[in-house]
Scaffold this active site. Structure first.
Site, PDB file in Angstrom:
ATOM      1  N   HIS A  92       0.867  -1.233   0.047  1.00  0.00           N
ATOM      2  CA  HIS A  92      -0.215  -0.137   0.243  1.00  0.00           C
ATOM      3  C   HIS A  92       0.804   1.258  -0.055  1.00  0.00           C
ATOM      4  O   HIS A  92       0.630   2.025  -0.605  1.00  0.00           O
ATOM      5  CB  HIS A  92      -0.741  -0.013   1.280  1.00  0.00           C
ATOM      6  CG  HIS A  92      -1.928  -1.182   1.212  1.00  0.00           C
ATOM      7  ND1 HIS A  92      -3.291  -0.958   1.337  1.00  0.00           N
ATOM      8  CD2 HIS A  92      -1.835  -2.496   1.239  1.00  0.00           C
ATOM      9  CE1 HIS A  92      -4.054  -1.881   1.396  1.00  0.00           C
ATOM     10  NE2 HIS A  92      -3.180  -2.968   1.451  1.00  0.00           N
ATOM     11  N   ASP A 123      -5.927   5.660   2.172  1.00  0.00           N
ATOM     12  CA  ASP A 123      -5.999   4.582   1.750  1.00  0.00           C
ATOM     13  C   ASP A 123      -7.525   3.879   1.719  1.00  0.00           C
ATOM     14  O   ASP A 123      -7.916   4.033   3.001  1.00  0.00           O
ATOM     15  CB  ASP A 123      -4.874   3.708   2.142  1.00  0.00           C
ATOM     16  CG  ASP A 123      -4.787   2.417   1.652  1.00  0.00           C
ATOM     17  OD1 ASP A 123      -5.565   1.410   1.287  1.00  0.00           O
ATOM     18  OD2 ASP A 123      -3.429   1.799   1.491  1.00  0.00           O
TER      19      ASP A 123
END
Ligand code: UDP
Length: 483
Positions: free
Chosen positions: A20, A120
């Site tokens: 990520h 995110d």
């Protein structure tokens, strides 16, 4: 200060896992190159490891309007990168990190109130859309569109009784009623969290909830490109108001970096382990397209028996191989374990093993002919950009769907999911390197070309990034930040 407040300011906050953080950093670099003020918030432990093993600070120091800040996840450092403890991590972040983030925003510790937050989408609970100050959220999901769409379909599949996958299930049963995936998706290709047995399992609930939240945000950012996932993106657009497809981010960043080729020390490597560059010298000594690169990413853990099967299969294939064996790749492996006698000769003659490789450079190397991968989305895109056909051995989450698309839709690799024996490994390696080489190379080179074109000026991802930057500037002008 006045000038600072008059310009757009983007706060970026990735979920604390390499898969990520890596694309979020690439996006941060792209936004900084466009002149935007960017603040990047990272979990302490992840940041410490990144600065230990990369050129992160020197790379970003060339942007005067860029800042790193760190925040705690509320856990002891040992929890880093472990997905088995996902619920512990998310609960801690909701209890500790979330209020702290709010406090940091209000106190000005993170600079002027951001014009927007690129958050995110795997922890979209981190920002309440109604809390003041209200800051627009652009949700970045770091997975493929196809796996995001599969996640989005899970509530419907549960409702219809097609899910969850239970004990003695026929895993080859076709999943019905998922638009864009008819005759493609089998039970075994659904995100791994569908295999939990009960729909009330917290991990399944969590992934579904986060996907639903991501679809509801003002805008969704995906690290993919229209020419690869167009049909699935059309389905997704019926649910998400605004989608920016700006990938592959690794190629996009390279194409916008000034100058011809950046020196290795300026390469945008974002790993958090010590890179062993000796494998590049080893590759230099191998014939063109002769080596299979083997890597299962940053978090996958395999059993000792699986490790042995792969090792035998690679040696038995008779092909050369470069294998990333992280110190924590094999569960319970003793550091002192040597090379088994029967594998010694084949490994010495044809193999190279490292703890962590400069993956993008490796994939771009002339000697690489195939990629045995776990199909993490970053690795999959990196393989596509490099034009390297894949052998897919997915382990969890989105990887199971990615590998199905690699083999059945894009036809750029072979899928060996759920199987792990030396015979299959050797056969797959020979199929990719020899028997089915021409057909696979034809489609992977075509796909690589589409990827590179999408990030060139005028290409689909290039234009979508421009649109996103313009929209962020408009947000500032419209003063949509309501204090
Ligand atoms: N990677 C690397 N060196 C290695 C293994 C992996 O630089 O030896 C990088 C790889 O290039 C990719 C990332 O680690 O960018 C892994 O992300 P991915 O989404 O593929 O998988 P995850 O680690 O999240 O399972």
């Amino acid at each position: 200060m006045e000038e600072e407040e008059a310009e757009p300011h983007v706060l970026m906050f990735p979920f604390p896992a390499l898969g990520h953080v890596n694309p979020m950093l690439k996006l941060a670099e792209l936004l900084s190159l466009s002149g935007l003020r960017v603040t990047f918030l990272n979990i302490h432990t992840i940041h410490q490891r990144l600065i230990l093993h990369t050129n992160l600070h020197s790379r970003f120091s060339r942007f005067p309007k860029f800042r790193f800040h760190t925040i705690t996840d509320g856990l002891p450092p040992a929890y880093i990168g472990s997905l088995t403890k996902l619920s512990v991590l998310t609960q801690s972040m909701e209890a500790v990190t979330k209020p702290l983030l709010r406090q940091m925003l209000l106190s000005g510790e993170l600079g002027p109130i951001p014009t927007c937050i690129i958050l995110d989408g795997f922890f979209s609970f981190m920002v309440d859309s109604n809390a003041k100050p209200r800051i627009p959220v652009l949700c970045f999901r770091t997975v493929s569109a196809c796996s995001f769409w599969a996640y989005s379909s899970i509530p419907k599949l549960i409702e219809e009784g097609q899910l969850p996958v239970r004990g003695e299930e026929d895993m080859d049963r076709m999943i019905e009623g998922v638009d864009g995936m008819e005759n493609v998706l089998r039970c075994r290709d659904l995100p791994s969290f569908s295999r939990v047995g009960e729909q009330t399992e917290p991990i399944l609930q969590y992934c579904v909830d986060q996907t639903i939240q991501s679809s509801k945000t003002q805008s969704l950012i995906l690290n993919t490109f229209e020419e690869l996932e167009g049909p699935i993106l059309s389905c997704l657009r019926k649910r998400c108001r605004n989608i920016y497809t700006i990938g592959p981010l690794n190629a996009h960043l390279k194409s916008r970096l000034p100058g011809e080729k950046s020196p290795p020390e300026l390469e945008s490597s974002n790993g958090y382990r010590e890179v062993d560059r000796s494998c590049l010298a080893w590759l230099d000594a191998q014939p063109s397209k002769s080596v299979v690169y083997v890597s299962f990413g940053s978090v996958t853990v395999i059993g000792d028996d699986q490790f042995r099967e792969f090792w035998h299969g690679l040696v038995d294939s008779g092909k050369r191989f470069l294998w990333v064996v992280r110190p924590d790749l094999v569960a319970g492996k003793d550091e002192e374990d040597g090379v088994p006698a029967e594998l010694e000769e084949g490994t010495r003659e044809r193999g190279c093993m490292v703890g962590w490789a400069p993956q993008e450079e490796v994939l771009a190397h002339e000697a690489i002919g195939g990629f045995l991968t776990h199909n993490g989305w970053n690795s999959t895109l990196e393989g596509i950009v490099a034009g390297v056909p894949m052998i897919c051995w997915p382990q969890f989450a989105d990887q199971l769907t990615n590998s199905r698309f690699v083999s059945e839709v894009w036809k750029i690799g072979l899928d060996m999911k759920d199987v792990c024996d030396r015979k299959t490994v050797a056969k797959m390696v020979n199929d990719v390197m020899e028997n089915r080489r021409n057909e696979l190379m034809g489609s992977v080179l075509k796909t690589a070309k589409l990827a590179l074109t999408s990030v060139e000026e005028g290409g689909s991802s290039y234009c979508d990034l421009e649109r996103m930057i313009n929209d962020i500037q408009l947000l500032r002008q419209q003063r949509q930040v309501i204090d």
